[in-house]
Design an enzyme around this catalytic site. Structure first.
Site, PDB file in Angstrom:
ATOM      1  CE  LYS A 187      -1.996  -1.128   3.887  1.00  0.00           C
ATOM      2  NZ  LYS A 187      -1.310  -2.418   4.209  1.00  0.00           N
ATOM      3  NE  ARG A 196      -4.840   0.054   9.603  1.00  0.00           N
ATOM      4  CZ  ARG A 196      -3.595  -0.285   9.296  1.00  0.00           C
ATOM      5  NH1 ARG A 196      -3.180  -1.510   9.433  1.00  0.00           N
ATOM      6  NH2 ARG A 196      -2.753   0.620   8.860  1.00  0.00           N
ATOM      7  NE  ARG A 233       7.608  -2.732   6.512  1.00  0.00           N
ATOM      8  CZ  ARG A 233       6.287  -2.759   6.494  1.00  0.00           C
ATOM      9  NH1 ARG A 233       5.641  -2.106   5.582  1.00  0.00           N
ATOM     10  NH2 ARG A 233       5.635  -3.449   7.404  1.00  0.00           N
ATOM     11  NE  ARG A 248       6.287  -0.615  10.260  1.00  0.00           N
ATOM     12  CZ  ARG A 248       5.214  -0.545   9.480  1.00  0.00           C
ATOM     13  NH1 ARG A 248       5.281   0.133   8.337  1.00  0.00           N
ATOM     14  NH2 ARG A 248       4.087  -1.117   9.803  1.00  0.00           N
ATOM     15  NE  ARG A 291       1.712  -5.045  11.120  1.00  0.00           N
ATOM     16  CZ  ARG A 291       2.819  -4.831  10.410  1.00  0.00           C
ATOM     17  NH1 ARG A 291       3.959  -5.342  10.803  1.00  0.00           N
ATOM     18  NH2 ARG A 291       2.769  -4.111   9.310  1.00  0.00           N
TER      19      ARG A 291
HETATM   20  P1  AP5 Z   1       4.827  -1.625   1.990  1.00  0.00           P
HETATM   21  O1  AP5 Z   1       4.517  -0.773   0.813  1.00  0.00           O
HETATM   22  O2  AP5 Z   1       5.534  -1.006   3.140  1.00  0.00           O
HETATM   23  O3  AP5 Z   1       3.513  -2.392   2.471  1.00  0.00           O
HETATM   24  P2  AP5 Z   1       2.218  -1.841   3.210  1.00  0.00           P
HETATM   25  O4  AP5 Z   1       1.040  -2.490   2.588  1.00  0.00           O
HETATM   26  O5  AP5 Z   1       2.238  -0.349   3.282  1.00  0.00           O
HETATM   27  O6  AP5 Z   1       2.459  -2.523   4.606  1.00  0.00           O
HETATM   28  P3  AP5 Z   1       2.408  -2.016   6.109  1.00  0.00           P
HETATM   29  O7  AP5 Z   1       2.992  -3.139   6.915  1.00  0.00           O
HETATM   30  O8  AP5 Z   1       3.060  -0.655   6.281  1.00  0.00           O
HETATM   31  O9  AP5 Z   1       0.933  -1.875   6.344  1.00  0.00           O
HETATM   32  P4  AP5 Z   1       0.209  -1.930   7.658  1.00  0.00           P
HETATM   33  O10 AP5 Z   1      -1.122  -1.550   7.230  1.00  0.00           O
HETATM   34  O11 AP5 Z   1       0.329  -3.178   8.429  1.00  0.00           O
HETATM   35  O12 AP5 Z   1       1.056  -0.867   8.572  1.00  0.00           O
HETATM   36  P5  AP5 Z   1       0.834   0.686   8.860  1.00  0.00           P
HETATM   37  O13 AP5 Z   1       2.139   1.344   8.847  1.00  0.00           O
HETATM   38  O14 AP5 Z   1      -0.273   1.225   8.055  1.00  0.00           O
HETATM   39  O15 AP5 Z   1       5.676  -2.887   1.451  1.00  0.00           O
HETATM   40  C1  AP5 Z   1       6.192  -3.839   2.355  1.00  0.00           C
HETATM   41  C2  AP5 Z   1       7.621  -4.255   1.907  1.00  0.00           C
HETATM   42  O16 AP5 Z   1       7.532  -4.943   0.671  1.00  0.00           O
HETATM   43  C3  AP5 Z   1       8.557  -3.063   1.662  1.00  0.00           C
HETATM   44  O17 AP5 Z   1       9.843  -3.418   2.074  1.00  0.00           O
HETATM   45  C4  AP5 Z   1       8.505  -2.853   0.139  1.00  0.00           C
HETATM   46  O18 AP5 Z   1       9.731  -2.339  -0.346  1.00  0.00           O
HETATM   47  C5  AP5 Z   1       8.257  -4.279  -0.368  1.00  0.00           C
HETATM   48  N1  AP5 Z   1       7.399  -4.347  -1.559  1.00  0.00           N
HETATM   49  C6  AP5 Z   1       6.268  -3.632  -1.827  1.00  0.00           C
HETATM   50  N2  AP5 Z   1       5.731  -4.000  -3.008  1.00  0.00           N
HETATM   51  C7  AP5 Z   1       6.517  -5.019  -3.490  1.00  0.00           C
HETATM   52  C8  AP5 Z   1       6.481  -5.847  -4.678  1.00  0.00           C
HETATM   53  N3  AP5 Z   1       5.515  -5.710  -5.610  1.00  0.00           N
HETATM   54  N4  AP5 Z   1       7.450  -6.773  -4.812  1.00  0.00           N
HETATM   55  C9  AP5 Z   1       8.429  -6.915  -3.877  1.00  0.00           C
HETATM   56  N5  AP5 Z   1       8.520  -6.166  -2.740  1.00  0.00           N
HETATM   57  C10 AP5 Z   1       7.570  -5.229  -2.554  1.00  0.00           C
HETATM   58  O19 AP5 Z   1       0.285   0.608  10.369  1.00  0.00           O
HETATM   59  C11 AP5 Z   1       1.128   0.206  11.419  1.00  0.00           C
HETATM   60  C12 AP5 Z   1       0.317   0.075  12.691  1.00  0.00           C
HETATM   61  O20 AP5 Z   1      -0.261   1.342  13.058  1.00  0.00           O
HETATM   62  C13 AP5 Z   1      -0.874  -0.889  12.646  1.00  0.00           C
HETATM   63  O21 AP5 Z   1      -0.502  -2.245  12.835  1.00  0.00           O
HETATM   64  C14 AP5 Z   1      -1.726  -0.355  13.800  1.00  0.00           C
HETATM   65  O22 AP5 Z   1      -1.183  -0.722  15.047  1.00  0.00           O
HETATM   66  C15 AP5 Z   1      -1.553   1.161  13.638  1.00  0.00           C
HETATM   67  N6  AP5 Z   1      -2.578   1.716  12.748  1.00  0.00           N
HETATM   68  C16 AP5 Z   1      -2.368   2.281  11.531  1.00  0.00           C
HETATM   69  N7  AP5 Z   1      -3.521   2.657  10.984  1.00  0.00           N
HETATM   70  C17 AP5 Z   1      -4.495   2.325  11.872  1.00  0.00           C
HETATM   71  C18 AP5 Z   1      -5.902   2.443  11.854  1.00  0.00           C
HETATM   72  N8  AP5 Z   1      -6.560   2.994  10.818  1.00  0.00           N
HETATM   73  N9  AP5 Z   1      -6.590   1.970  12.915  1.00  0.00           N
HETATM   74  C19 AP5 Z   1      -5.961   1.420  13.984  1.00  0.00           C
HETATM   75  N10 AP5 Z   1      -4.624   1.283  14.054  1.00  0.00           N
HETATM   76  C20 AP5 Z   1      -3.893   1.736  13.001  1.00  0.00           C
END
Ligand code: AP5
Length: 217
Positions: free
Chosen positions: A13, A88, A127, A160, A171
């Site tokens: 994402k 979410r 990552r 992270r 997660r």
């Molecule tokens: P990346 O693009 O970082 O993936 P992502 O989908 O953004 O994954 P996240 O783990 O950041 O999402 P998340 O929703 O769990 O965490 P968030 O930070 O939002 O890609 C991942 C890796 O793969 C990278 O190294 C990238 O280079 C690689 N990659 C990407 N595409 C690729 C491809 N096609 N091929 C190969 N490699 C690839 O949230 C963190 C925490 O915050 C949550 O767990 C929760 O505790 C809290 N939080 C955030 N939002 C909320 C909410 N709305 N409500 C409640 N808690 C929340």
């Protein structure tokens, strides 16, 4: 154009949102990044959310909804945005709709990135993130080659805390329980579009571009 990116942890994402924003003149609004910024600044939100995030749990809806209402009221979003990681849960989705309706705005499309669990685990375990500029890399797929890659100063690469094996399992479980129901929520409004998130970053990007270019016609 206002978009939502839905998908499990590691689906890409953030990676895709960054590229799409650069090409379409949109702004990426990542709740994960906002929360991590709060942590860095030591704000009450950052302190409350820190342990919850590290364990891979969801931050309480009330806190997220208030934080996002404040963020979405900022003028820098006038050109359109991608909500990355929000909503979410169903209460968050309902609160978002109510908030936007009051402003006479809507979500134009929700892109749902689908990726096999084994690939998610590979992506998350490799990552690495820059503490200074916040950019995301991958040890194999997108390595941080030079410290000067950093957009602000010198990249300080770290893993992270919520990318540990235990937190990732949690997660993924929480995604299935609390976030997957949003696909039905947006499908009922004819707003959900599935995207095959497998393959290279460029392949996924090309698939998303086809969808957005159709939407803009
Ligand atoms: P990346 O693009 O970082 O993936 P992502 O989908 O953004 O994954 P996240 O783990 O950041 O999402 P998340 O929703 O769990 O965490 P968030 O930070 O939002 O890609 C991942 C890796 O793969 C990278 O190294 C990238 O280079 C690689 N990659 C990407 N595409 C690729 C491809 N096609 N091929 C190969 N490699 C690839 O949230 C963190 C925490 O915050 C949550 O767990 C929760 O505790 C809290 N939080 C955030 N939002 C909320 C909410 N709305 N409500 C409640 N808690 C929340």
């Amino acid at each position: 154009m206002n978009l939502v990116f839905l998908g499990p942890p590691g689906a890409g994402k953030g990676t895709q949102a960054e590229k799409i924003c650069a090409e379409y003149g949109l702004v990426q609004v990542s709740t994960g990044n906002i929360l991590r910024r709060h942590k860095k600044l030591g704000t009450p939100i950052g302190i409350e959310a820190d342990r919850i995030i590290a364990d891979g749990n969801l931050v309480p809806d009330g806190l997220i909804i208030d934080m996002m209402k404040e963020e979405l009221s900022k003028p820098y979003l006038k050109t359109g945005y991608i909500l990355d990681g929000f909503p979410r849960t169903l209460p968050q989705a309902v609160a978002l709709d109510e908030y936007l309706a009051r402003k006479g705005e809507t979500i134009d499309c929700t892109l749902v990135l689908n990726v096999e669990t084994s690939e998610l685990v590979k992506r998350i375990s490799g990552r690495r993130t820059c503490r200074t500029c916040g950019r995301t890399f991958h040890l194999i797929y997108n390595p941080p080659i030079e410290p000067r890659d950093c957009e602000i100063g010198t990249c300080e690469i770290f893993q992270r805390a919520d990318d540990s094996e235990e937190a990732v399992k949690n997660r993924l479980r929480i995604y299935a329980e609390r976030t997957l129901p949003l696909i039905d929520y947006y499908s009922e409004r004819k707003l959900a579009v599935p995207v095959d998130g497998s393959g290279s970053m460029d392949e996924v990007y090309a698939r998303i571009k086809v969808i957005l270019d159709k939407l803009l016609k």
